[in-house]
Design a protein around this motif. Sequence first.
Motif, PDB file in Angstrom:
ATOM      1  N   PRO A   1       0.812  -1.224   0.000  1.00  0.00           N
ATOM      2  CA  PRO A   1       0.000   0.000   0.000  1.00  0.00           C
ATOM      3  C   PRO A   1       0.845   1.275   0.000  1.00  0.00           C
ATOM      4  N   GLN A   2       1.908   1.307   0.795  1.00  0.00           N
ATOM      5  CA  GLN A   2       2.747   2.500   0.848  1.00  0.00           C
ATOM      6  C   GLN A   2       3.480   2.729  -0.469  1.00  0.00           C
ATOM      7  N   GLN A   3       3.980   1.677  -1.078  1.00  0.00           N
ATOM      8  CA  GLN A   3       4.644   1.805  -2.373  1.00  0.00           C
ATOM      9  C   GLN A   3       3.681   2.322  -3.436  1.00  0.00           C
TER      10      GLN A   3
ATOM     11  N   LEU B   1       3.873   5.784  -5.559  1.00  0.00           N
ATOM     12  CA  LEU B   1       3.815   5.822  -7.018  1.00  0.00           C
ATOM     13  C   LEU B   1       2.764   6.809  -7.503  1.00  0.00           C
ATOM     14  N   LEU B   2       1.597   6.772  -6.891  1.00  0.00           N
ATOM     15  CA  LEU B   2       0.530   7.705  -7.282  1.00  0.00           C
ATOM     16  C   LEU B   2       0.967   9.150  -7.073  1.00  0.00           C
ATOM     17  N   ILE B   3       1.569   9.428  -5.933  1.00  0.00           N
ATOM     18  CA  ILE B   3       1.946  10.806  -5.607  1.00  0.00           C
ATOM     19  C   ILE B   3       3.074  11.295  -6.509  1.00  0.00           C
TER      20      ILE B   3
ATOM     21  N   GLU C   1     -10.049  -1.247   4.817  1.00  0.00           N
ATOM     22  CA  GLU C   1      -8.776  -1.278   4.107  1.00  0.00           C
ATOM     23  C   GLU C   1      -8.781  -0.305   2.937  1.00  0.00           C
ATOM     24  N   VAL C   2      -9.930  -0.081   2.334  1.00  0.00           N
ATOM     25  CA  VAL C   2     -10.045   0.902   1.257  1.00  0.00           C
ATOM     26  C   VAL C   2      -9.954   2.314   1.828  1.00  0.00           C
ATOM     27  N   ASN C   3     -10.656   2.542   2.921  1.00  0.00           N
ATOM     28  CA  ASN C   3     -10.593   3.858   3.557  1.00  0.00           C
ATOM     29  C   ASN C   3      -9.200   4.169   4.101  1.00  0.00           C
ATOM     30  N   ASN C   4      -8.512   3.154   4.608  1.00  0.00           N
ATOM     31  CA  ASN C   4      -7.146   3.372   5.103  1.00  0.00           C
ATOM     32  C   ASN C   4      -6.236   3.850   3.980  1.00  0.00           C
TER      33      ASN C   4
ATOM     34  N   PHE D   1      -3.345   8.168   1.082  1.00  0.00           N
ATOM     35  CA  PHE D   1      -3.193   8.952  -0.147  1.00  0.00           C
ATOM     36  C   PHE D   1      -3.387  10.437   0.142  1.00  0.00           C
ATOM     37  N   ASN D   2      -4.415  10.762   0.899  1.00  0.00           N
ATOM     38  CA  ASN D   2      -4.691  12.167   1.210  1.00  0.00           C
ATOM     39  C   ASN D   2      -3.562  12.807   2.018  1.00  0.00           C
TER      40      ASN D   2
END
Length: 367
Positions: A193-195, A199-201, A246-249, A254-255
């Motif tokens: 998740p962190q990776q 990548l997105l950011i 898990e989706v909200n986390n 991301f935010n």
Amino acid sequence: MDDRKELMLSRLWRTAFIIASMYVDAQNAQLVPALFIFGDSLVDVGNNNHILLSLVKANFPHNGVDYPAGKATGRFSNGLNSADFVGQKLGFGGSPLPYLSLQGQANFSSSILNGVNFASGGAGILDENSGGSLSMNKQVEYYATVYGNLAAQLGSAEAEKLVAKSLFVVVVGSDDLFSYFKSNSKLQAKYTPQQYVDLLISTLKAQLERIYNLGARRIVSVGVGTVGCCPSQRSQKNKTGDCVEEVNNLARDFNDALKSLLSSQLTPNLQGFTYAFCNTYGVTSSYFQNPSVYGFKDVVNACCGAGKLNARVPCLPVVKYCSNRGEYLFWDLYHPTQIVSQMLVDAFYEGSVDQVSPINVKQLIST
């Protein structure tokens, strides 16, 4: 009259006023020269109508049931969406026209002077998450074309001045998060998740920097909402129908990274860069926690759809939709109702720092 009836009447009058305003000239002068919108289905006003192979479309009933004349325009909503409400706040009367509707038109040059909407339902920060939609990269490419046209029309100096005083709204990221949790996705095997957030950011950073290099100075960056609570996620991933944590986390992570990107990386390094970060997650969380305070009767089910939570069958002409749409948070399995879009824009336009920071949109356009 009890408070609930009074609230509903207030909403009905407000909606009637909004629709009427679509047919009359704006009473106030435009507050910025132009408005440019990038993003996904939350702000798409018809670009996907022009993508032949895209399956992500909303140009059919029951979408638009509350739009003027009950018309389905390609907005993923029962009526107006956030792009329309931002445009109204700024004195444009609504959203700028979708870019793909302008391509090849004789009036292209004159039409772009007030801005363009590049948003595309299904768009992601990553090209691989965008399917047949206009990815964020493609939208930025189209903006580069628009900027070149403005420079040719007005001269480089005037185009630069117009764009610097204009407002840029970026609403993207939800589809990238949904892609990570798809059952057939390979992303979880490829990235932690962190990776994935990193990548997105980093990808979004390059996209925002390119917009900046093409003249943008005032950016409204809209954070991802409580996407784990939308009917599609509740119905598919949780037998109890509760929000999927898990989706909200991942949305929260991301935010947090997006806020850090804006404050710690872009602002110090890009001269003249100013922004407003919209805390969609925080605002929508309050709707779930205290629905009656905000006039909602249902914050779980989709208004339009069928099956569990009205989310197993999308909002198609063959399904039914609710009559009390002003009391629903969700229009369909992913998207908010018109009233929610309006409430969010109201919060971000003049809201407090817990809703939008470091300044609100009204303050941003005054800088």
